[in-house]
Design an enzyme around this catalytic site. Structure first.
Site: not given
Length: 446
Positions: A62, A68, A362, A384
């Site tokens: 990102q 996110c 997040h 992630n």
């Protein structure tokens, strides 16, 4: 109590009397708190092996944006495309929903201003609305509203731009514009303008917002050509397909089937009830953000069941707590700050929520879990969206104890919930104030 010279001298004498204080001072002044407090055994114990592990495409990034929640949702969706079309890799455009999220959030903000014209400018509600009218953060239900209305597109149909990868300059300008617009609307109302006149002003304001977003992000496509080659070298081509048709044909989820579960063990939020948050959303006519609050074990069971069926799980957490950004280790024992400083930090998860010490920051994706002989989770595999450098090729490892303390939300298909839980989810939600910690948005940048 006055901090007298005598008192300070006593503090210094007591400090110097401890050998541990001198060692800790040298370690922290030269290396920082976290590095000095890091537990080497946490690295040894945090293995990237799992009894359930799903195969995903390349890790995404990102970059310098707070998207996110979008990346996590799109990563869950692209998983289906990769496997259903037998692709080596594939990525959906993150710039495309960003454009419409900023556009819809701007409209949502201005509509909120029109709904609160009688509120005092210095009051808590208006101050809250003005704080971040169009930030990068978001929630699952906000993403679902964008997909219902605008669909999705492959990354090459609307690639990244400078402003999508580094949103600060664009968001700063748009925020200033919207605050100025709020001032204009409220002052016009105070001067006697009718609601029809205010809506006309708002229409002109949205034209400016659209122009700003096109200049920063490019114009979103109305149609595009979808072209991919699978692992068997078979070419697939779908000409001039719309974003909504692409979503329906190649993903096809009924987004109403996906339920957001939270674990918020505070006294003001009893379990087994649904909740929503005032003034939290992006699409003005879209569905509200809705959560069902349940014990953590129920969230775990639902997430495990979905992964056993070969599907990843979107989740939200407080990534900055007891977590190594570079190591990718999420472990309550990763840093022993209490021993280093001879402190006690005894707050529970509920107390951290109540006193502003923790909240969801997040969103990521569960791509696996390691279970013991009794099917209890030991550690979780986390995809992630910060590129492949952090963690192990972009993947984090989360201990189950960390899940208990800092994971706040998961999204699963409703088939993994009992009829009673679904009934509770669909009941009229209790409305939380806009500043409630469960109104927090996932927005941590890479």
């Amino acid at each position: 109590m006055e901090l007298t010279r005598e008192f300070l001298d006593r503090l210094e004498t007591d400090f110097d009397a401890s050998r541990a204080n001198t060692i800790a001072m040298n370690a922290v002044t030269n290396n920082g708190v976290l590095k000095a407090a890091e537990n080497c055994h946490a690295h040894r114990d945090s293995r990237h092996t799992y009894s359930i592990s799903l195969k995903q495409g390349s890790i995404t990034s990102q970059k310098h944006s707070g998207r996110c929640w979008m990346f996590a949702a799109l990563n869950v969706m692209r998983f289906d495309i990769i496997h259903s079309l037998n692709l080596e890799d594939f990525e959906l455009s993150q710039n495309y929903p960003l454009f419409y999220d900023k556009l819809e959030k701007s409209n949502y903000f201005l509509e909120s201003i029109l709904q609160t014209l009688d509120e005092p400018t210095e009051g808590r509600l208006i101050s809250f609305l003005l704080q971040s009218p169009v930030g990068d953060g978001g929630q699952w239900d906000m993403f679902a509203n964008l997909v219902r209305k605008y669909g999705v597109v492959p990354k090459d149909a609307m690639p990244e731009t400078f402003s999508s990868s580094a949103t600060h300059e664009m968001v700063s300008l748009l925020t200033e514009l919207l605050r100025s617009d709020a001032c204009i609307l409220r002052e016009a109302y105070a001067a006697g303008a009718s609601m029809e006149q205010l809506q006309d002003k708002k229409t002109a304001m949205m034209e400016e917002v659209y122009r700003l977003l096109c200049i920063c992000l490019g114009k979103p496509p109305k149609t595009f050509d979808f072209e991919v080659r699978d692992k068997d070298d078979t070419f697939l081509c779908d000409r001039q397909i719309t974003p909504t048709a692409f979503y329906e044909k190649y993903i096809g989820w009924d987004l109403d089937d996906y339920v957001s579960l939270i674990h918020a063990p505070t006294a003001d939020k009893p379990y087994y009830r649904s909740y929503s948050v005032r003034f939290l959303g992006n699409v003005a006519e879209g569905r509200i953000v809705r959560y069902l609050n349940l014990p953590a074990d129920v969230l775990k069971q639902a997430a495990i069941a979905q992964m056993k069926d070969g599907k990843p799980v979107w989740f939200g957490c407080d990534v900055g707590k007891s977590s190594g950004r570079d190591s990718g280790i999420m472990d309550l024992d990763l840093y022993n700050r209490e021993a280093l400083f001879d402190l006690k930090l005894p707050m529970t998860k509920a107390q951290r929520l109540d006193y502003g010490q923790s909240l969801m920051t997040h969103a990521m994706v569960f791509m696996g879990v390691d279970l013991d002989e009794q099917e209890r989770p030991l550690r979780w595999r986390v995809e992630n969206s910060w590129g492949k450098e952090p963690g192990k090729d972009g993947y984090y490892v989360m201990t189950d104890r960390w899940f208990d303390e800092y994971t706040y939300q998961i999204v699963v298909h409703k088939k993994y919930l009992s009829d009673e839980y679904l009934k509770q989810y669909e009941a009229e939600p209790a409305m939380l104030e806009p500043w409630d910690p469960m109104g927090s948005l996932a927005l941590t940048r890479a």
